[in-house]
Design an enzyme around this catalytic site. Structure first.
Site, PDB file in Angstrom:
ATOM      1  N   ASN A   1       6.877   0.196   2.063  1.00  0.00           N
ATOM      2  CA  ASN A   1       7.069   1.024   0.875  1.00  0.00           C
ATOM      3  C   ASN A   1       6.041   2.150   0.949  1.00  0.00           C
ATOM      4  O   ASN A   1       4.853   1.911   0.768  1.00  0.00           O
ATOM      5  CB  ASN A   1       6.850   0.160  -0.376  1.00  0.00           C
ATOM      6  N   TRP A   2       6.538   3.341   1.236  1.00  0.00           N
ATOM      7  CA  TRP A   2       5.618   4.470   1.414  1.00  0.00           C
ATOM      8  C   TRP A   2       5.113   5.029   0.082  1.00  0.00           C
ATOM      9  O   TRP A   2       4.240   5.886   0.062  1.00  0.00           O
ATOM     10  CB  TRP A   2       6.293   5.573   2.242  1.00  0.00           C
ATOM     11  N   LYS A   3       5.705   4.587  -1.031  1.00  0.00           N
ATOM     12  CA  LYS A   3       5.299   5.095  -2.350  1.00  0.00           C
ATOM     13  C   LYS A   3       5.343   6.633  -2.335  1.00  0.00           C
ATOM     14  O   LYS A   3       6.230   7.189  -1.693  1.00  0.00           O
ATOM     15  CB  LYS A   3       3.925   4.526  -2.739  1.00  0.00           C
TER      16      LYS A   3
ATOM     17  N   GLU B   1       4.861  -9.823  -5.443  1.00  0.00           N
ATOM     18  CA  GLU B   1       3.706  -8.948  -5.271  1.00  0.00           C
ATOM     19  C   GLU B   1       2.754  -9.138  -6.449  1.00  0.00           C
ATOM     20  O   GLU B   1       2.955  -8.532  -7.522  1.00  0.00           O
ATOM     21  CB  GLU B   1       4.146  -7.477  -5.233  1.00  0.00           C
TER      22      GLU B   1
ATOM     23  N   GLY C   1       2.596  -1.757   1.667  1.00  0.00           N
ATOM     24  CA  GLY C   1       2.340  -0.392   1.211  1.00  0.00           C
ATOM     25  C   GLY C   1       1.516   0.364   2.237  1.00  0.00           C
ATOM     26  O   GLY C   1       2.031   0.878   3.234  1.00  0.00           O
ATOM     27  N   GLY C   2       0.204   0.420   2.020  1.00  0.00           N
ATOM     28  CA  GLY C   2      -0.695   1.238   2.839  1.00  0.00           C
ATOM     29  C   GLY C   2      -0.528   1.053   4.338  1.00  0.00           C
ATOM     30  O   GLY C   2      -0.521   2.033   5.105  1.00  0.00           O
TER      31      GLY C   2
ATOM     32  N   GLY D   1      -2.914  -2.828  -3.031  1.00  0.00           N
ATOM     33  CA  GLY D   1      -3.819  -1.724  -2.744  1.00  0.00           C
ATOM     34  C   GLY D   1      -5.279  -2.042  -2.977  1.00  0.00           C
ATOM     35  O   GLY D   1      -6.116  -1.138  -3.011  1.00  0.00           O
TER      36      GLY D   1
ATOM     37  N   HIS E   1       9.352  -2.482  -8.955  1.00  0.00           N
ATOM     38  CA  HIS E   1       7.987  -2.482  -8.418  1.00  0.00           C
ATOM     39  C   HIS E   1       6.993  -2.420  -9.580  1.00  0.00           C
ATOM     40  O   HIS E   1       7.248  -1.750 -10.588  1.00  0.00           O
ATOM     41  CB  HIS E   1       7.786  -1.291  -7.479  1.00  0.00           C
TER      42      HIS E   1
ATOM     43  N   GLU F   1       4.404  -0.813 -10.010  1.00  0.00           N
ATOM     44  CA  GLU F   1       3.981   0.549 -10.368  1.00  0.00           C
ATOM     45  C   GLU F   1       5.022   1.223 -11.257  1.00  0.00           C
ATOM     46  O   GLU F   1       4.679   2.033 -12.117  1.00  0.00           O
ATOM     47  CB  GLU F   1       3.682   1.355  -9.092  1.00  0.00           C
TER      48      GLU F   1
ATOM     49  N   SER G   1      -1.634  -5.974  -0.001  1.00  0.00           N
ATOM     50  CA  SER G   1      -2.713  -5.929   0.998  1.00  0.00           C
ATOM     51  C   SER G   1      -2.380  -6.671   2.290  1.00  0.00           C
ATOM     52  O   SER G   1      -3.266  -7.253   2.915  1.00  0.00           O
ATOM     53  CB  SER G   1      -4.027  -6.424   0.384  1.00  0.00           C
TER      54      SER G   1
HETATM   55  P1  13P Z   1      -0.356  -2.485  -0.355  1.00  0.00           P
HETATM   56  O1  13P Z   1       0.217  -3.094   0.921  1.00  0.00           O
HETATM   57  O2  13P Z   1      -0.880  -1.087  -0.141  1.00  0.00           O
HETATM   58  O3  13P Z   1      -1.283  -3.402  -1.037  1.00  0.00           O
HETATM   59  O4  13P Z   1       0.908  -2.270  -1.344  1.00  0.00           O
HETATM   60  C1  13P Z   1       1.779  -3.317  -1.559  1.00  0.00           C
HETATM   61  C2  13P Z   1       2.953  -2.814  -2.293  1.00  0.00           C
HETATM   62  O5  13P Z   1       2.868  -2.470  -3.458  1.00  0.00           O
HETATM   63  C3  13P Z   1       4.231  -2.711  -1.569  1.00  0.00           C
HETATM   64  O6  13P Z   1       5.288  -2.468  -2.437  1.00  0.00           O
END
Ligand code: 13P
Length: 243
Positions: free
Chosen positions: A9-11, A159, A224-225, A165, A89, A91, A203
């Site tokens: 997920n590149w956000k 999650e 994510g990251g 993050g 998600h 967020e 993470s």
């Molecule tokens: P991180 O891997 O950056 O913690 O993010 C997880 C995430 O929210 C994937 O949707």
């Protein structure tokens, strides 16, 4: 058996030049025996599609079309080449006030458009510390996952909000407890509940992926990251292949 899925997920990250990440991942993993998915920003979906790696949206509107400035329908994502869409998600739940009912409607929009919904659930730190994690998970599963969900059209991503993050990862025991609970709940509710792919997210990195993938009922990750570069994401894909 659930299909294994390594999902990124590149956000709100990624410009046209970053299509190179998809191309590199395709060179390395298009023949992988598992599913590999990247959800870039919507602006990049058509450029990222067609390279041998599945592409998904990060959100969709529940309606097909209409007067909803700035929103994107599931049909539009499919038209741009997406095969999946993330719904719910944390967020989106936090930044846009999305409720379980909104997320169920968006997931149904995904089914209507022929997309697979990656439905996200997870507790906050306060909820974990209050000992209500499994109750929160039950409420989110009941409210966000539509009755017409199947193992074919839905992936569930656990999650924990506090792990996203932050570099903080739950213990393997904590991940295992929640995943076992989700599996039980899906088996009780859906005839094909044993076949749903269950992802862990929060993470995940190359250095912890293998141990997380060894946990029972973990069928992959939502990353994510560490999905933003091919060199960070590849070891996670490889760890899942080998799990
Ligand atoms: P991180 O891997 O950056 O913690 O993010 C997880 C995430 O929210 C994937 O949707």
């Amino acid at each position: 058996m659930p299909r294994k899925l390594a999902a990124g997920n590149w956000k709100m990250n990624g410009l046209e030049q970053d299509v190179s990440v998809i191309k590199t991942l395709a060179e390395r993993h298009a023949q992988a025996g598992i599913d590999v998915l990247i959800c870039p920003p919507a602006t990049m979906i058509s450029a990222c599609a067609g390279h041998g790696i599945a592409v998904g949206g990060q959100d969709c509107h529940a309606a097909v079309s209409g007067a909803h400035t700035g929103d994107i329908s599931a049909e539009m994502l499919a038209d741009a080449g997406a095969t999946h869409v993330i719904t719910g998600h944390s967020e989106r739940r936090a930044d846009h006030g999305e409720t379980d009912a909104d997320i169920a409607a968006k997931s149904q929009a995904a089914y209507r458009a022929g997309l697979k919904a990656v439905i996200c659930i997870g507790e906050t730190l306060g909820q974990r510390e209050a000992g209500t994690t499994l109750e929160i998970i039950d409420g989110q599963l009941a409210g966000s996952v539509p009755d017409d969900a199947t193992a074919e059209n839905t992936v569930i991503a656990y999650e924990p909000v506090w792990a996203i993050g932050t570099g903080k990862v739950p213990t393997l025991e904590q991940i295992g407890e929640v995943h076992a609970h989700i599996r039980q709940s899906l088996v009780a509710r859906f005839g094909d509940g044993a076949g749903f792919t269950l992802l862990y997210g929060g993470s995940v990195k190359g250095s912890n992926a293998a141990e997380i993938f060894a946990v029972a009922e973990v069928n992959g990750a939502l990353v994510g990251g560490a999905s933003l570069t091919a060199d960070d994401f590849s070891p996670i894909v490889t760890a899942l292949e080998q799990a």
